[in-house]
Write a protein that holds these residues in place. Sequence first.
Motif, short mmCIF file in Angstrom:
data_model
loop_
_atom_site.label_atom_id
_atom_site.label_comp_id
_atom_site.label_asym_id
_atom_site.label_seq_id
_atom_site.Cartn_x
_atom_site.Cartn_y
_atom_site.Cartn_z
N HIS A 275 8.61 2.54 3.66
CA HIS A 275 8.42 3.15 2.35
C HIS A 275 7.63 2.26 1.40
CE1 HIS A 275 11.02 6.44 3.45
NE2 HIS A 275 11.89 5.57 3.91
N LEU A 276 7.76 0.95 1.53
CA LEU A 276 7.03 0.07 0.60
C LEU A 276 5.52 0.25 0.75
CD1 LEU A 276 9.03 -3.30 0.68
CD2 LEU A 276 9.20 -1.42 -0.95
N ILE A 277 5.05 0.17 1.96
CA ILE A 277 3.60 0.29 2.17
C ILE A 277 3.13 1.72 1.84
CG2 ILE A 277 3.55 0.89 4.65
CD1 ILE A 277 1.24 -1.21 4.88
N GLY A 278 3.99 2.69 2.11
CA GLY A 278 3.65 4.08 1.78
C GLY A 278 3.52 4.28 0.28
N THR A 279 4.40 3.64 -0.47
CA THR A 279 4.37 3.78 -1.93
C THR A 279 3.14 3.09 -2.52
OG1 THR A 279 6.76 3.83 -1.95
CG2 THR A 279 5.69 3.42 -4.05
N VAL A 280 2.81 1.90 -2.01
CA VAL A 280 1.62 1.21 -2.51
C VAL A 280 0.36 2.02 -2.14
CG1 VAL A 280 0.23 -0.89 -2.40
CG2 VAL A 280 2.71 -1.05 -2.44
N ARG B 147 -3.66 8.73 4.41
CA ARG B 147 -2.96 8.84 5.69
C ARG B 147 -1.71 7.95 5.69
NH1 ARG B 147 -7.45 9.16 9.24
NH2 ARG B 147 -7.40 6.93 9.56
N VAL B 148 -1.85 6.76 5.14
CA VAL B 148 -0.69 5.85 5.13
C VAL B 148 0.42 6.42 4.25
CG1 VAL B 148 0.13 3.53 4.52
CG2 VAL B 148 -2.08 3.81 5.67
N ARG B 149 0.07 6.94 3.08
CA ARG B 149 1.13 7.47 2.21
C ARG B 149 1.80 8.69 2.84
NH1 ARG B 149 -1.52 10.40 -3.16
NH2 ARG B 149 -2.96 11.80 -2.09
N SER B 150 1.06 9.39 3.70
CA SER B 150 1.61 10.58 4.35
C SER B 150 2.50 10.24 5.54
CB SER B 150 0.47 11.48 4.83
OG SER B 150 -0.34 11.89 3.76
N GLU B 151 2.19 9.13 6.21
CA GLU B 151 2.83 8.88 7.49
C GLU B 151 3.83 7.73 7.50
OE1 GLU B 151 -0.56 8.35 10.05
OE2 GLU B 151 -1.13 10.47 9.94
N ALA B 152 3.63 6.74 6.62
CA ALA B 152 4.46 5.54 6.70
C ALA B 152 5.94 5.84 6.45
CB ALA B 152 3.97 4.49 5.71
N GLY B 153 6.21 6.71 5.49
CA GLY B 153 7.60 7.02 5.15
C GLY B 153 8.38 7.60 6.30
N MET B 154 7.68 8.32 7.18
CA MET B 154 8.35 8.90 8.35
C MET B 154 8.89 7.81 9.26
SD MET B 154 5.98 12.04 9.52
CE MET B 154 5.62 11.25 11.03
N ASN B 155 8.28 6.64 9.16
CA ASN B 155 8.68 5.51 10.01
C ASN B 155 9.46 4.47 9.23
OD1 ASN B 155 7.17 6.02 12.71
ND2 ASN B 155 5.72 6.57 11.11
N GLY C 234 5.13 3.18 -12.22
CA GLY C 234 4.38 4.26 -12.84
C GLY C 234 3.17 4.64 -12.01
N GLY C 235 2.49 5.66 -12.45
CA GLY C 235 1.29 6.08 -11.75
C GLY C 235 0.31 6.60 -12.77
N PHE C 236 -0.82 7.05 -12.30
CA PHE C 236 -1.82 7.56 -13.23
C PHE C 236 -1.66 9.04 -13.46
CE2 PHE C 236 -3.64 3.86 -11.22
CZ PHE C 236 -3.86 3.09 -12.34
N ASP C 237 -0.99 9.69 -12.52
CA ASP C 237 -0.85 11.13 -12.63
C ASP C 237 0.61 11.47 -12.84
OD1 ASP C 237 -0.87 13.80 -12.49
OD2 ASP C 237 -1.91 13.95 -10.57
N SER C 238 0.96 11.73 -14.08
CA SER C 238 2.36 11.99 -14.38
C SER C 238 2.82 13.29 -13.75
CB SER C 238 2.57 12.06 -15.88
OG SER C 238 1.78 13.08 -16.43
N ASN D 250 0.24 5.20 -1.89
CA ASN D 250 0.22 6.33 -2.82
C ASN D 250 -0.37 5.92 -4.16
OD1 ASN D 250 0.85 9.02 -3.65
ND2 ASN D 250 2.63 8.22 -4.73
N LEU D 251 0.01 4.73 -4.64
CA LEU D 251 -0.54 4.23 -5.91
C LEU D 251 -2.05 3.96 -5.78
CD1 LEU D 251 2.38 1.82 -6.85
CD2 LEU D 251 1.76 3.91 -8.07
N LEU D 252 -2.46 3.49 -4.60
CA LEU D 252 -3.88 3.26 -4.36
C LEU D 252 -4.65 4.59 -4.47
CD1 LEU D 252 -6.32 1.55 -3.31
CD2 LEU D 252 -5.49 2.01 -0.99
#
Lengths: 192, 172
Positions: free
Chosen positions: B106-111, B95-103, A173-177, B113-115
């Motif tokens: 995906h795990l670090i990119g998703t975390v 920057r990490v959520r924008s760039e990591a997935g390209m490489n 989940g996230g904070f922004d649905s 994104n949550l950050l």
Amino acid sequence: MAMGHRNYDFSRLSVLLVEDSSYMRKILKHVLLGFGMRDIVEAEDGGSALNTLKSRPVDFVVTDWEMPVLNGIEFVEMVRRAPDSPNPFIPIIMVSGHSEEYRIISAREAGVDEYLVKPLSAAGLYSRMVAIIENRRPFVRTAKFIGPCRRRKKPKHYRGQERRGDGRMAGLGGFDSRAQSQSAVDDIMYKG
Amino acid sequence: MTNDTPHNDRDAGESGAHQTYTPPNMLKIKVGDGAERIPPELEKKVNAIIAAEKDGYFKMLGEEVGELLKLKAKIVAGKEIDAASRERIYAIGHRVRSEAGMNDLHLIGTVANLLCECLDHPDGVKGSLIAFVALHIDAMGAIYAGGQNVDNNAIGGQIIEGFKQARAKLLK
């Protein structure tokens, strides 16, 4: 209209690439070179991009959002609305890590033509370039807005894939649905 | 070029007087016709260009994760997230959520994104924001330490499972 059996000749196009991350700038440049483009001008922020546009005409702009000095949204607003803008009608593709609904709407209101969510893919950038070539929106000027018409049908060739995330992350989940996939972003950009 | 044909832009929240312009399509004139979808051979070629940068990206990512861990140590020790640290953590996370997935990271990119999401919406965190931010940064550090193939091996799965459980506790 796009034809199925020919390749576009991108070699005659010039582009201004506005991106503060040296890594992303390098990747975007390589992708555009891979498409066949030869004339790629780079800027690290919106302020230097504006100065570049004033000194040198280009055919279109690819810009990031988060940048120091003048961010991507402020840059687009200046291009569209500043009295001394060298080309208020220039096509602008925004490539950003932001995917929330309110941010997409901000980009649309600023006057962005196309919006592509990072991580970048070759197919995603290509489809946005095709959109500004084949389906460029007319410009609308009202008391509060100047920019590409915000009401148009989504091009059928858009891929709209979700490039973020991993199956193992399901349920976090996230904070922004309202955080959006690329296809939802396209729906916001193309209200029709 | 200006024309007076009425054009409906009301769905976007505007009404009243408006003008519609149709700028000349210089791009189309210059590039001619082409395929509406990226030709497979071109996609393959360009993806190979992106893949060639993977090692360089992983090294750069290590520097960014290292900076995040230093910032985490600072906010944990100081027991507050000052504006400069928050801004910097967000900038790196974005920057990490924008760039990591390209490489294919995906795990670090998703975390990442949550950050960014928790910094965008701190009211969604029920307990300590510092602990929540620290958890995400620690997870990113662990994922990075797992190496370039962490997305495809058991270590990645274990890290994410532990992260999920810890995160769920902090959200309660």
